[in-house]
Write a protein that holds these residues in place. Sequence first.
Motif, PDB file in Angstrom:
ATOM      1  N   ALA A  59       0.845  -1.239  -0.128  1.00 49.03           N
ATOM      2  CA  ALA A  59      -0.065  -0.107  -0.002  1.00 49.03           C
ATOM      3  C   ALA A  59       0.875   1.362  -0.099  1.00 49.03           C
ATOM      4  CB  ALA A  59      -0.918   0.023   1.238  1.00 49.03           C
ATOM      5  N   TYR A  60       1.928   1.235   0.636  1.00 52.18           N
ATOM      6  CA  TYR A  60       2.924   2.473   0.840  1.00 52.18           C
ATOM      7  C   TYR A  60       3.323   3.055  -0.391  1.00 52.18           C
ATOM      8  CZ  TYR A  60       7.417   0.187  -0.251  1.00 52.18           C
ATOM      9  OH  TYR A  60       8.206  -0.346  -1.103  1.00 52.18           O
ATOM     10  N   ALA A  65       4.010   6.542  -4.986  1.00 49.82           N
ATOM     11  CA  ALA A  65       4.259   6.970  -6.256  1.00 49.82           C
ATOM     12  C   ALA A  65       3.414   8.256  -6.919  1.00 49.82           C
ATOM     13  CB  ALA A  65       3.507   5.643  -7.239  1.00 49.82           C
ATOM     14  N   ILE A  66       2.360   8.529  -6.383  1.00 58.33           N
ATOM     15  CA  ILE A  66       1.678   9.499  -6.659  1.00 58.33           C
ATOM     16  C   ILE A  66       2.278  10.947  -6.058  1.00 58.33           C
ATOM     17  CG2 ILE A  66      -0.775  10.757  -6.233  1.00 58.33           C
ATOM     18  CD1 ILE A  66      -2.051   7.782  -5.848  1.00 58.33           C
ATOM     19  N   LEU A  67       2.854  10.973  -4.986  1.00 60.27           N
ATOM     20  CA  LEU A  67       3.267  12.188  -4.255  1.00 60.27           C
ATOM     21  C   LEU A  67       4.550  12.556  -4.367  1.00 60.27           C
ATOM     22  CD1 LEU A  67       1.174  12.068  -1.099  1.00 60.27           C
ATOM     23  CD2 LEU A  67       0.637  13.237  -3.005  1.00 60.27           C
ATOM     24  N   LEU A 113      -0.524   6.102   4.646  1.00 62.74           N
ATOM     25  CA  LEU A 113       0.069   7.205   5.156  1.00 62.74           C
ATOM     26  C   LEU A 113       1.547   7.357   5.146  1.00 62.74           C
ATOM     27  CD1 LEU A 113      -2.077   8.377   8.515  1.00 62.74           C
ATOM     28  CD2 LEU A 113      -1.427   9.748   6.313  1.00 62.74           C
ATOM     29  N   GLN A 114       1.993   6.324   5.462  1.00 62.23           N
ATOM     30  CA  GLN A 114       3.633   6.013   5.645  1.00 62.23           C
ATOM     31  C   GLN A 114       4.017   6.406   4.109  1.00 62.23           C
ATOM     32  OE1 GLN A 114       4.383   2.305   7.103  1.00 62.23           O
ATOM     33  NE2 GLN A 114       5.683   3.092   8.392  1.00 62.23           N
ATOM     34  N   GLY A 354       5.212  -0.502  -8.767  1.00 58.34           N
ATOM     35  CA  GLY A 354       5.322  -2.011  -9.118  1.00 58.34           C
ATOM     36  C   GLY A 354       5.225  -2.564  -7.711  1.00 58.34           C
ATOM     37  N   SER A 355       5.965  -1.802  -6.603  1.00 58.33           N
ATOM     38  CA  SER A 355       5.670  -2.278  -5.248  1.00 58.33           C
ATOM     39  C   SER A 355       4.231  -2.512  -4.964  1.00 58.33           C
ATOM     40  CB  SER A 355       6.299  -1.529  -4.059  1.00 58.33           C
ATOM     41  OG  SER A 355       7.698  -1.403  -4.321  1.00 58.33           O
TER      42      SER A 355
END
Length: 463
Positions: A59-60, A65-67, A113-114, A354-355
Amino acid sequence: MHDKHSERMSATERRAAVGLALVFAFRMLGMFMVLPVLATYGQALDGATPALIGLAIGAYGLTQAILQIPFGALSDRIGRRPVIIGGLLIFAVGAAVAACSHSIWGVIAGRILQGAGAISAAVMALLSDLTREQNRTKAMATIGMSIGVSFAVAMVGGPLLTRAFGLSGLFWTTVGLALVGLLLVLFVVPVSSRAMQHRESSVARQALGATLRNPDLLRLNLGIGVLHAVLMSSFVVLPLAMAERAGLPKEEHWWVYLTALVVGFFAMVPFIIYGEKKRQMKRVLLGAVAILALCELFFYVFYAHLIALIVSIIIFFTAFNLLEASLPSLVSKVAPAGGKGTAMGIYSTSQFLGSAAGGILGGWLFQHGGLSIVFLGCAALCVVWLVVAATMREPPYVTSLRMPLTPAAAKDKGLAERLMALPGVADAIVVTNSDEMAVYIKIDTKQVDRAALEQLVNSASAA
């Protein structure tokens, strides 16, 4: 006063490099320590399913990737330190949310959030602000080493900490690491007097289009995405294969990872040296991807046999370490002059995507098809990567340089052409913005006469 032409790092540069490398390392530790333990210990969380555990693992990567690129751009506007401090605080809050949660959804929220504390680009930009041209590569290498070491420590420390303090203790440790990182930024990392525009370490909007259209860079972006997807997917099931099928208690997994990472690190070095010295990096890359695919097939066949599983994990980490070390080097070789920062920004975004995809896909496949389907899925991804990578050209063996220009030299319309005419200069771009007067050059160090190069730039400056 420190000689500005000295090749030795000044005390300020050393503080910047070590301080920021530690900030990076503590954050990476917090990201990766859950990787070897969430599949086994996460089963005790309320509402946990294999698919949701996979989502928690990856999830992290979504928010990261977006931010990542927007936070880098924000640091150009409001300053590096506020973005890094804010990112570390968001990261700490995310870890605290996960530490306080008894449900899988709480852990997923904490991991998201992380990832939102996406400070990589801002840290790299601050490092550029605080180091001189001739020492920047050394400073970047310090951060690169800290990432490798933190991954190794996380793979060993995660199982040991979780055995001692449980999953919530692991996340509280992550909160502590983030706060130590915050103290380093506040009290150890020097304050920069300027925010420098530097296309080797930050994303330049002007270079985005060309970078996204470059076929060899796209192949490398796919590669790092697949590499981290395979890593995350594998860790949705590998700890379970060791604990439940091969009979190694989860409390003992740390020594497997320690052995794999130590052996893997030393085993990859000869291949890196061979690839660079003999200029055969494409061959090394293809060999490592093929070995990664074979390891996944080995997991598929032997996941219930402990010795075979441990041997294949060691070989897996040798190939993984080799690819993790060589892909960024290939990106910097292939990127056009003045485009390295942009290429690395897109590359990092591909890695985090990818993660995220790997964790989600691994969990979904495990829930619907069992352990063996995950390993087959990973092997298939590696084969796709192998086919795509086989079509890339041998990369140019070049190094990136940036030389500042005087206003007079920036007006010299023929400077780029004269530089390109020198033997061994592969690419050159002159940037004449008032806030960034510099020439970016890609050179083959075996061919280029560095003195002639500097003389040409300096004579243009003198003129």
